[in-house]
Scaffold this motif. Structure first.
Motif, PDB file in Angstrom:
ATOM      1  N   ALA A   3      -2.752   6.679   7.403  1.00 42.50           N
ATOM      2  CA  ALA A   3      -1.715   5.967   6.602  1.00 42.50           C
ATOM      3  C   ALA A   3      -0.776   6.967   5.763  1.00 42.50           C
ATOM      4  O   ALA A   3       0.482   6.678   5.658  1.00 42.50           O
ATOM      5  CB  ALA A   3      -2.284   4.856   6.001  1.00 42.50           C
ATOM      6  N   VAL A   4      -1.647   7.917   5.360  1.00 39.51           N
ATOM      7  CA  VAL A   4      -0.697   8.818   4.544  1.00 39.51           C
ATOM      8  C   VAL A   4       0.325   9.563   5.361  1.00 39.51           C
ATOM      9  O   VAL A   4       1.368  10.015   5.228  1.00 39.51           O
ATOM     10  CB  VAL A   4      -1.727   9.889   3.711  1.00 39.51           C
ATOM     11  CG1 VAL A   4      -0.908  10.991   3.074  1.00 39.51           C
ATOM     12  CG2 VAL A   4      -2.474   9.085   2.840  1.00 39.51           C
ATOM     13  N   GLU A  67     -11.204   4.044  21.429  1.00 40.91           N
ATOM     14  CA  GLU A  67      -9.780   4.002  21.851  1.00 40.91           C
ATOM     15  C   GLU A  67      -9.432   2.517  22.194  1.00 40.91           C
ATOM     16  O   GLU A  67      -8.299   2.120  22.364  1.00 40.91           O
ATOM     17  CB  GLU A  67      -9.475   5.122  22.888  1.00 40.91           C
ATOM     18  CG  GLU A  67     -10.168   5.005  23.865  1.00 40.91           C
ATOM     19  CD  GLU A  67     -11.646   5.800  24.159  1.00 40.91           C
ATOM     20  OE1 GLU A  67     -12.331   5.972  25.042  1.00 40.91           O
ATOM     21  OE2 GLU A  67     -12.189   6.022  22.620  1.00 40.91           O
ATOM     22  N   VAL A  68     -10.323   1.775  22.936  1.00 39.18           N
ATOM     23  CA  VAL A  68     -10.084   0.534  23.520  1.00 39.18           C
ATOM     24  C   VAL A  68      -9.782  -0.437  22.371  1.00 39.18           C
ATOM     25  O   VAL A  68      -8.937  -1.282  22.553  1.00 39.18           O
ATOM     26  CB  VAL A  68     -10.939   0.155  24.225  1.00 39.18           C
ATOM     27  CG1 VAL A  68     -10.997  -1.240  24.971  1.00 39.18           C
ATOM     28  CG2 VAL A  68     -11.043   1.150  25.630  1.00 39.18           C
ATOM     29  N   ILE A  69     -10.361  -0.274  21.291  1.00 34.85           N
ATOM     30  CA  ILE A  69     -10.556  -1.252  20.195  1.00 34.85           C
ATOM     31  C   ILE A  69      -9.168  -1.026  19.320  1.00 34.85           C
ATOM     32  O   ILE A  69      -8.434  -1.875  19.172  1.00 34.85           O
ATOM     33  CB  ILE A  69     -11.383  -0.923  19.335  1.00 34.85           C
ATOM     34  CG1 ILE A  69     -12.682  -1.734  20.004  1.00 34.85           C
ATOM     35  CG2 ILE A  69     -11.245  -1.904  17.979  1.00 34.85           C
ATOM     36  CD1 ILE A  69     -14.078  -1.621  18.985  1.00 34.85           C
ATOM     37  N   VAL A  70      -8.633   0.233  19.296  1.00 34.02           N
ATOM     38  CA  VAL A  70      -7.395   0.615  18.678  1.00 34.02           C
ATOM     39  C   VAL A  70      -6.233  -0.029  19.546  1.00 34.02           C
ATOM     40  O   VAL A  70      -5.189  -0.413  19.276  1.00 34.02           O
ATOM     41  CB  VAL A  70      -7.534   2.079  18.480  1.00 34.02           C
ATOM     42  CG1 VAL A  70      -5.981   2.626  18.188  1.00 34.02           C
ATOM     43  CG2 VAL A  70      -8.231   2.638  17.616  1.00 34.02           C
ATOM     44  N   ASN A  71      -6.456   0.203  20.966  1.00 34.20           N
ATOM     45  CA  ASN A  71      -5.271  -0.051  21.690  1.00 34.20           C
ATOM     46  C   ASN A  71      -5.181  -1.901  21.683  1.00 34.20           C
ATOM     47  O   ASN A  71      -4.046  -2.259  21.642  1.00 34.20           O
ATOM     48  CB  ASN A  71      -5.812   0.225  23.289  1.00 34.20           C
ATOM     49  CG  ASN A  71      -4.265  -0.145  24.137  1.00 34.20           C
ATOM     50  OD1 ASN A  71      -3.098   0.070  23.965  1.00 34.20           O
ATOM     51  ND2 ASN A  71      -4.629  -0.971  25.302  1.00 34.20           N
ATOM     52  N   ASP A  72      -6.238  -2.352  21.836  1.00 32.30           N
ATOM     53  CA  ASP A  72      -6.184  -3.734  21.648  1.00 32.30           C
ATOM     54  C   ASP A  72      -5.851  -4.437  20.288  1.00 32.30           C
ATOM     55  O   ASP A  72      -5.225  -5.488  20.401  1.00 32.30           O
ATOM     56  CB  ASP A  72      -7.790  -4.520  22.033  1.00 32.30           C
ATOM     57  CG  ASP A  72      -8.232  -4.219  23.562  1.00 32.30           C
ATOM     58  OD1 ASP A  72      -7.242  -3.886  24.196  1.00 32.30           O
ATOM     59  OD2 ASP A  72      -9.388  -4.554  23.734  1.00 32.30           O
ATOM     60  N   SER A  73      -6.064  -3.681  19.394  1.00 30.26           N
ATOM     61  CA  SER A  73      -5.763  -4.001  18.022  1.00 30.26           C
ATOM     62  C   SER A  73      -4.128  -4.204  18.138  1.00 30.26           C
ATOM     63  O   SER A  73      -3.572  -4.646  17.440  1.00 30.26           O
ATOM     64  CB  SER A  73      -6.337  -3.288  16.769  1.00 30.26           C
ATOM     65  OG  SER A  73      -7.711  -3.793  17.184  1.00 30.26           O
ATOM     66  N   ILE A  74      -3.560  -2.771  18.378  1.00 32.55           N
ATOM     67  CA  ILE A  74      -2.125  -2.616  18.394  1.00 32.55           C
ATOM     68  C   ILE A  74      -1.522  -3.753  19.037  1.00 32.55           C
ATOM     69  O   ILE A  74      -0.749  -4.442  18.744  1.00 32.55           O
ATOM     70  CB  ILE A  74      -1.889  -1.238  18.965  1.00 32.55           C
ATOM     71  CG1 ILE A  74      -2.305  -0.207  18.015  1.00 32.55           C
ATOM     72  CG2 ILE A  74      -0.205  -1.079  19.164  1.00 32.55           C
ATOM     73  CD1 ILE A  74      -2.244   1.136  18.612  1.00 32.55           C
ATOM     74  N   VAL A  75      -2.220  -4.136  20.435  1.00 32.87           N
ATOM     75  CA  VAL A  75      -1.456  -5.185  21.152  1.00 32.87           C
ATOM     76  C   VAL A  75      -1.593  -6.514  20.389  1.00 32.87           C
ATOM     77  O   VAL A  75      -0.399  -7.361  20.532  1.00 32.87           O
ATOM     78  CB  VAL A  75      -2.024  -5.176  22.484  1.00 32.87           C
ATOM     79  CG1 VAL A  75      -1.678  -6.245  23.422  1.00 32.87           C
ATOM     80  CG2 VAL A  75      -1.779  -3.882  23.254  1.00 32.87           C
ATOM     81  N   VAL A 128      -2.973   8.408  15.337  1.00 41.32           N
ATOM     82  CA  VAL A 128      -3.452   9.400  14.446  1.00 41.32           C
ATOM     83  C   VAL A 128      -5.028   9.006  13.920  1.00 41.32           C
ATOM     84  O   VAL A 128      -5.759   9.815  13.888  1.00 41.32           O
ATOM     85  CB  VAL A 128      -2.546   9.638  13.314  1.00 41.32           C
ATOM     86  CG1 VAL A 128      -3.125  10.687  12.138  1.00 41.32           C
ATOM     87  CG2 VAL A 128      -1.157  10.618  13.787  1.00 41.32           C
ATOM     88  N   LEU A 129      -5.048   7.650  13.755  1.00 47.28           N
ATOM     89  CA  LEU A 129      -6.295   7.338  13.179  1.00 47.28           C
ATOM     90  C   LEU A 129      -7.350   7.667  14.376  1.00 47.28           C
ATOM     91  O   LEU A 129      -8.484   8.216  14.178  1.00 47.28           O
ATOM     92  CB  LEU A 129      -6.500   5.938  13.043  1.00 47.28           C
ATOM     93  CG  LEU A 129      -7.889   5.330  12.805  1.00 47.28           C
ATOM     94  CD1 LEU A 129      -8.230   5.927  11.399  1.00 47.28           C
ATOM     95  CD2 LEU A 129      -7.769   3.541  12.786  1.00 47.28           C
TER      96      LEU A 129
END
Length: 173
Positions: A3-4, A67-75, A128-129
């Motif tokens: 976030a920074v 990475e799947v969780i990050v992608n799904d969360s963005i969607v 980045v996360l």
């Protein structure tokens, strides 16, 4: 940390564009510009928190690779973030067109900041996360300390009903 980095991106984009505008069009940075930067940072932080909170919720809910969780969360949050940002951008465009000369630079700075903040919340902060998680995975430290069995893989991190981290089939409270 992610976030920074996204906030630094937003600030540097606004400062960079206004530096160029100042050089070619003699636009000065004043207290309204500082107010616009702080407002855009607040907007960006809120968007980033929404995405990161959805990632946290999905980490608890699903046992998928990170990475799947990050992608799904963005969607899942994309439509909400874009709707909110576009509503603000349309309002700022109306102010830019119909507003007075005294707020024109302020509104333009907000437009740049809101656009940059939305972009960074979705397309910079979450990747980045993911990169930070991949580089500095907590499992690496736990493996080194001998606290986790060698069969536990980075994708096996999830949370149980008590919000305790569970690593594979081995629970750590």
């Amino acid at each position: 940390m992610a976030a920074v980095i996204a906030l630094l991106h937003d600030t540097l984009v606004m400062l960079g564009i206004f530096s160029i505008l100042g050089h070619f069009f003699n636009i000065e940075i004043d207290s309204l510009f500082v107010t616009a930067v702080l407002t855009a940072i607040g907007f960006s932080v809120h968007d980033t928190i929404v995405v990161f909170d959805r990632i946290r919720e999905n980490l608890k809910r699903y046992n998928y690779p990170f990475e799947v969780i990050v992608n799904d969360s963005i969607v899942e949050t994309l439509a909400r973030s874009l709707s909110t940002s576009l509503t603000v951008i349309f309002t700022l465009l109306a102010l830019l067109i119909f507003g007075g000369e005294t707020i024109r630079i302020f509104v333009f700075a907000l437009l740049i900041g809101i656009f940059s903040g939305t972009f960074s919340s979705i397309w910079i902060a979450a990747p980045v996360l993911r990169m930070i998680e991949q580089i500095a995975s907590p499992l690496g430290y736990l493996h080194d300390l001998g606290l986790v069995h060698r069969d536990v893989k980075p994708g096996n991190i999830y949370f149980d009903a008590r919000d305790d981290m569970v690593l594979g089939d081995f629970g750590l409270a």
